[in-house]
Write an enzyme that holds these catalytic residues in place. Structure first.
Site, PDB file in Angstrom:
ATOM      1  N   THR A   1      50.084  35.042  38.263  1.00 17.26           N
ATOM      2  CA  THR A   1      49.530  36.077  39.135  1.00 17.26           C
ATOM      3  C   THR A   1      50.074  35.968  40.559  1.00 17.26           C
ATOM      4  OG1 THR A   1      47.458  36.760  40.201  1.00 17.26           O
ATOM      5  CG2 THR A   1      47.559  34.493  39.473  1.00 17.26           C
ATOM      6  N   ASP A   2      50.053  37.087  41.267  1.00 15.79           N
ATOM      7  CA  ASP A   2      50.460  37.061  42.686  1.00 15.79           C
ATOM      8  C   ASP A   2      49.444  36.339  43.565  1.00 15.79           C
ATOM      9  OD1 ASP A   2      48.417  38.963  42.658  1.00 15.79           O
ATOM     10  OD2 ASP A   2      49.598  40.580  43.546  1.00 15.79           O
ATOM     11  N   GLU A   3      48.221  36.116  43.024  1.00 15.41           N
ATOM     12  CA  GLU A   3      47.166  35.504  43.854  1.00 15.41           C
ATOM     13  C   GLU A   3      47.503  34.074  44.256  1.00 15.41           C
ATOM     14  OE1 GLU A   3      43.137  36.159  42.853  1.00 15.41           O
ATOM     15  OE2 GLU A   3      43.503  38.177  42.124  1.00 15.41           O
TER      16      GLU A   3
ATOM     17  N   TYR B   1      39.900  30.578  40.894  1.00 13.65           N
ATOM     18  CA  TYR B   1      40.807  31.187  39.908  1.00 13.65           C
ATOM     19  C   TYR B   1      42.268  30.994  40.305  1.00 13.65           C
ATOM     20  CZ  TYR B   1      43.725  34.859  37.887  1.00 13.65           C
ATOM     21  OH  TYR B   1      44.766  35.533  37.287  1.00 13.65           O
TER      22      TYR B   1
ATOM     23  N   LYS C   1      45.338  28.842  38.537  1.00 14.71           N
ATOM     24  CA  LYS C   1      46.607  29.449  38.091  1.00 14.71           C
ATOM     25  C   LYS C   1      47.782  28.771  38.804  1.00 14.71           C
ATOM     26  CE  LYS C   1      47.264  32.486  35.654  1.00 14.71           C
ATOM     27  NZ  LYS C   1      47.441  32.590  34.173  1.00 14.71           N
TER      28      LYS C   1
HETATM   29  P1  NAD Z   1      41.438  38.670  30.118  1.00 15.32           P
HETATM   30  O1  NAD Z   1      40.343  37.870  30.735  1.00 15.32           O
HETATM   31  O2  NAD Z   1      41.229  40.110  29.836  1.00 15.32           O
HETATM   32  O3  NAD Z   1      41.906  38.001  28.752  1.00 15.32           O
HETATM   33  C1  NAD Z   1      42.055  36.621  28.606  1.00 15.32           C
HETATM   34  C2  NAD Z   1      42.133  36.316  27.113  1.00 15.32           C
HETATM   35  O4  NAD Z   1      42.309  34.901  26.954  1.00 15.32           O
HETATM   36  C3  NAD Z   1      40.874  36.707  26.347  1.00 15.32           C
HETATM   37  O5  NAD Z   1      41.222  37.375  25.151  1.00 15.32           O
HETATM   38  C4  NAD Z   1      40.207  35.375  26.038  1.00 15.32           C
HETATM   39  O6  NAD Z   1      39.457  35.377  24.842  1.00 15.32           O
HETATM   40  C5  NAD Z   1      41.427  34.464  25.946  1.00 15.32           C
HETATM   41  N1  NAD Z   1      41.083  33.051  26.207  1.00 15.32           N
HETATM   42  C6  NAD Z   1      40.328  32.574  27.234  1.00 15.32           C
HETATM   43  N2  NAD Z   1      40.216  31.231  27.133  1.00 15.32           N
HETATM   44  C7  NAD Z   1      40.944  30.856  26.046  1.00 15.32           C
HETATM   45  C8  NAD Z   1      41.203  29.614  25.431  1.00 15.32           C
HETATM   46  N3  NAD Z   1      40.709  28.472  25.926  1.00 15.32           N
HETATM   47  N4  NAD Z   1      41.982  29.591  24.316  1.00 15.32           N
HETATM   48  C9  NAD Z   1      42.472  30.747  23.804  1.00 15.32           C
HETATM   49  N5  NAD Z   1      42.247  31.958  24.336  1.00 15.32           N
HETATM   50  C10 NAD Z   1      41.489  32.016  25.449  1.00 15.32           C
HETATM   51  O7  NAD Z   1      42.690  38.454  31.074  1.00 15.32           O
HETATM   52  P2  NAD Z   1      43.881  39.460  31.450  1.00 15.32           P
HETATM   53  O8  NAD Z   1      43.463  40.282  32.606  1.00 15.32           O
HETATM   54  O9  NAD Z   1      44.362  40.118  30.213  1.00 15.32           O
HETATM   55  O10 NAD Z   1      44.960  38.409  31.987  1.00 15.32           O
HETATM   56  C11 NAD Z   1      45.868  37.789  31.082  1.00 15.32           C
HETATM   57  C12 NAD Z   1      46.762  36.846  31.849  1.00 15.32           C
HETATM   58  O11 NAD Z   1      47.461  37.561  32.856  1.00 15.32           O
HETATM   59  C13 NAD Z   1      46.008  35.736  32.584  1.00 15.32           C
HETATM   60  O12 NAD Z   1      46.769  34.553  32.502  1.00 15.32           O
HETATM   61  C14 NAD Z   1      45.933  36.225  34.031  1.00 15.32           C
HETATM   62  O13 NAD Z   1      45.885  35.149  34.927  1.00 15.32           O
HETATM   63  C15 NAD Z   1      47.248  36.971  34.133  1.00 15.32           C
HETATM   64  N6  NAD Z   1      47.279  38.082  35.115  1.00 15.32           N
HETATM   65  C16 NAD Z   1      46.320  39.056  35.091  1.00 15.32           C
HETATM   66  C17 NAD Z   1      46.416  40.144  35.974  1.00 15.32           C
HETATM   67  C18 NAD Z   1      45.397  41.260  35.971  1.00 15.32           C
HETATM   68  O14 NAD Z   1      45.467  42.137  36.829  1.00 15.32           O
HETATM   69  N7  NAD Z   1      44.460  41.302  35.042  1.00 15.32           N
HETATM   70  C19 NAD Z   1      47.484  40.213  36.872  1.00 15.32           C
HETATM   71  C20 NAD Z   1      48.431  39.183  36.895  1.00 15.32           C
HETATM   72  C21 NAD Z   1      48.327  38.129  35.984  1.00 15.32           C
HETATM   73  O1  DAU Z   2      46.426  40.189  41.703  1.00  9.29           O
HETATM   74  C1  DAU Z   2      46.361  39.871  40.342  1.00  9.29           C
HETATM   75  C2  DAU Z   2      44.929  39.572  39.968  1.00  9.29           C
HETATM   76  O2  DAU Z   2      44.235  40.816  39.956  1.00  9.29           O
HETATM   77  C3  DAU Z   2      44.782  38.867  38.614  1.00  9.29           C
HETATM   78  O3  DAU Z   2      45.405  37.609  38.678  1.00  9.29           O
HETATM   79  C4  DAU Z   2      43.325  38.696  38.231  1.00  9.29           C
HETATM   80  O4  DAU Z   2      43.215  38.154  36.932  1.00  9.29           O
HETATM   81  C5  DAU Z   2      42.680  40.082  38.239  1.00  9.29           C
HETATM   82  O5  DAU Z   2      41.300  39.963  37.953  1.00  9.29           O
HETATM   83  C6  DAU Z   2      42.878  40.753  39.604  1.00  9.29           C
HETATM   84  O6  DAU Z   2      42.138  40.034  40.644  1.00  9.29           O
HETATM   85  P1  DAU Z   2      41.340  40.823  41.776  1.00  9.29           P
HETATM   86  O7  DAU Z   2      40.317  39.928  42.335  1.00  9.29           O
HETATM   87  O8  DAU Z   2      42.275  41.494  42.714  1.00  9.29           O
HETATM   88  O9  DAU Z   2      40.709  41.986  40.841  1.00  9.29           O
HETATM   89  P2  DAU Z   2      39.239  42.648  40.805  1.00  9.29           P
HETATM   90  O10 DAU Z   2      39.339  43.823  39.902  1.00  9.29           O
HETATM   91  O11 DAU Z   2      38.170  41.647  40.558  1.00  9.29           O
HETATM   92  O12 DAU Z   2      39.084  43.172  42.298  1.00  9.29           O
HETATM   93  C7  DAU Z   2      40.034  44.061  42.869  1.00  9.29           C
HETATM   94  C8  DAU Z   2      39.613  44.311  44.294  1.00  9.29           C
HETATM   95  O13 DAU Z   2      38.401  45.069  44.287  1.00  9.29           O
HETATM   96  C9  DAU Z   2      39.292  43.045  45.062  1.00  9.29           C
HETATM   97  O14 DAU Z   2      39.700  43.199  46.414  1.00  9.29           O
HETATM   98  C10 DAU Z   2      37.783  42.930  44.991  1.00  9.29           C
HETATM   99  C11 DAU Z   2      37.333  44.378  44.950  1.00  9.29           C
HETATM  100  N1  DAU Z   2      36.089  44.644  44.183  1.00  9.29           N
HETATM  101  C12 DAU Z   2      35.981  44.172  42.917  1.00  9.29           C
HETATM  102  C13 DAU Z   2      34.854  44.394  42.170  1.00  9.29           C
HETATM  103  C14 DAU Z   2      34.713  43.852  40.764  1.00  9.29           C
HETATM  104  C15 DAU Z   2      35.072  45.402  44.762  1.00  9.29           C
HETATM  105  O15 DAU Z   2      35.190  45.864  45.906  1.00  9.29           O
HETATM  106  N2  DAU Z   2      33.954  45.629  44.016  1.00  9.29           N
HETATM  107  C16 DAU Z   2      33.766  45.139  42.761  1.00  9.29           C
HETATM  108  O16 DAU Z   2      32.673  45.345  42.146  1.00  9.29           O
END
Ligand code: NAD
Ligand code: DAU
Length: 351
Positions: free
Chosen positions: A133-135, A159, A163
């Site tokens: 992730t970019d975080e 988180y 990562k």
């Molecule tokens: P998600 O939470 O929707 O899915 C995570 C999946 O991993 C789920 O299906 C869960 O059951 C599985 N899991 C959790 N713990 C596990 C374990 N111990 N063993 C096996 N499986 C397990 O997450 P996502 O949003 O789909 O993110 C997927 C990946 O991409 C993560 O590594 C996250 O850090 C990365 N990522 C997410 C975003 C985003 O915007 N969502 C952006 C950049 C990177």
């Molecule tokens: O940048 C990549 C990341 O993006 C991933 O690595 C994470 O897995 C993914 O969850 C996401 O993280 P964020 O914290 O940016 O996503 P989230 O959807 O939780 O929040 C997006 C923005 O919105 C953040 O600035 C917090 C804000 N927010 C979020 C929620 C849930 C609100 O203002 N209200 C809310 O109820």
């Protein structure tokens, strides 16, 4: 030929698996523990398709990993499995340390043993792709340049720290043991099957239910949004042509403030499913900010474009319209993920 995907029942993982089987004959072995975020319903169109083999299990289970690798002999591992929600990491960081750090360590060790025993072309072609992730880069100020692959790591939440730790392990397994790794650091994804604890799906689902739309702090935090199938295509490009040991940043060239995201969702709902009670923006409610909230993320995605020719196919306008429409078309999916555990989370976090 096959690939092993971890976390393939989650949001990005399931979109990746669905995309993979559309453009490849290779079998996907999908290992997922089915946590609250894992949902096999996302993959129901693959029922009966021999190219998708689902295994319920934990990436911390070394014996299971060894067995799967020996049985299926994948040419690549694509590692999505993680705890992914920042707010949950603030309430309970232990699960993040376990899955994101310990789990990645266990997977790396299993991959190292498997890859070490391969020979010839099989060994040369093997890849371990770590999805990050970019975080991990921390928070940008308004006028800072977007994150490049050489930005220092400054994770600010449990988180992102977990990562970051996993990224460092992946890097070390390459430098020390020669494991052929690739890492991608991506910005915020959105699209179908996004669990409604995250900003965009939560806003859609709450608006449709006539509930408040909770905006943290002043709503001026900036994220760079990418449609999820563009993330899937970027990972495919990196696996196919990425240089071993390299990091690739993936982003949508689309920075937006949270409040503008919420207003865009409201305007689309006004158009597609108008409410008799009036415009959805009436539901916007400013709430207490997230502790340690990062102000701005932005990705410089020039390296992946220059080296691998990848650019996102969707604009935010096309992607967000598809996303809102998907949630309108799939009320049963939404109803089924709103389990007791989901309701408990909302009560605990939003009060
Ligand atoms: P998600 O939470 O929707 O899915 C995570 C999946 O991993 C789920 O299906 C869960 O059951 C599985 N899991 C959790 N713990 C596990 C374990 N111990 N063993 C096996 N499986 C397990 O997450 P996502 O949003 O789909 O993110 C997927 C990946 O991409 C993560 O590594 C996250 O850090 C990365 N990522 C997410 C975003 C985003 O915007 N969502 C952006 C950049 C990177
Ligand atoms: O940048 C990549 C990341 O993006 C991933 O690595 C994470 O897995 C993914 O969850 C996401 O993280 P964020 O914290 O940016 O996503 P989230 O959807 O939780 O929040 C997006 C923005 O919105 C953040 O600035 C917090 C804000 N927010 C979020 C929620 C849930 C609100 O203002 N209200 C809310 O109820």
């Amino acid at each position: 030929m096959s690939i092993l995907v971890t976390g393939g029942a989650g949001f990005i993982g399931s979109n990746f698996v669905l995309d993979w089987v559309k453009q490849s004959d290779e079998t996907v072995i999908n290992l997922d523990v089915l946590s609250y975020a894992g949902n096999l319903e996302n993959l129901k169109t693959l029922d009966g398709d021999a190219r998708h083999v689902f295994v319920k299990g934990d990436i911390c289970d070394r014996a299971l990993l060894d067995r799967l690798l020996a049985e299926h002999r994948p040419r690549a591992i694509v590692h999505f499995a993680a705890e992914s929600h920042v707010d949950r990491s603030i309430h309970g960081p232990a699960a993040f340390v376990r899955t994101n750090i310990e789990g990645t360590f266990t997977l790396l060790e299993a991959a190292r043993a498997y890859w070490g025993a391969l020979q010839g072309e099989e060994k040369a072609g093997f890849r371990f792709h770590h999805v990050s992730t970019d975080e991990v880069y921390g928070s940008l100020k308004k006028d800072d340049a977007p994150f490049t692959e050489t930005n220092p790591y400054e994770p600010n939440s449990p988180y992102s720290a977990s990562k970051a730790a996993s990224d460092h392990l992946v890097r070390a397994w390459h430098h020390t043991y020669g494991l052929p790794v690739l890492t991608s650091n991506c910005s915020n994804n959105y699209g179908p099957y996004h669990f409604p604890e995250k900003l965009i799906p939560l806003m859609i689902v709450n608006a449709l239910a006539g509930k408040p739309l909770p905006v943290y702090g002043d709503g001026q935090q900036i994220r760079d949004w990418l449609y999820v199938t563009d993330h899937a295509s970027a990972i495919r490009a990196v696996i196919a042509g990425g240089r071993v040991g390299e990091v690739y940043n993936i982003g949508g060239w689309n920075e937006m403030a949270n409040i503008d995201i919420v207003k865009t969702v409201c305007a689309l709902l006004d158009e597609l499913r108008p409410s008799a009670a009036g415009p959805y923006e009436r539901l916007i409610t400013y709430v207490t900010d997230r502790p340690g909230h990062d102000r701005r993320y932005a990705i410089d995605a020039r390296k992946i474009e220059r080296e691998l020719g990848w650019r996102p196919a969707e604009t935010f306008q096309t992607g967000i319209r598809k996303t809102v429409q998907w949630y309108l078309d799939n009320p049963d999916w939404v109803a089924r993920v709103q389990s007791g555990a989901y309701r408990d989370w909302l009560n605990k976090h939003y009060g």
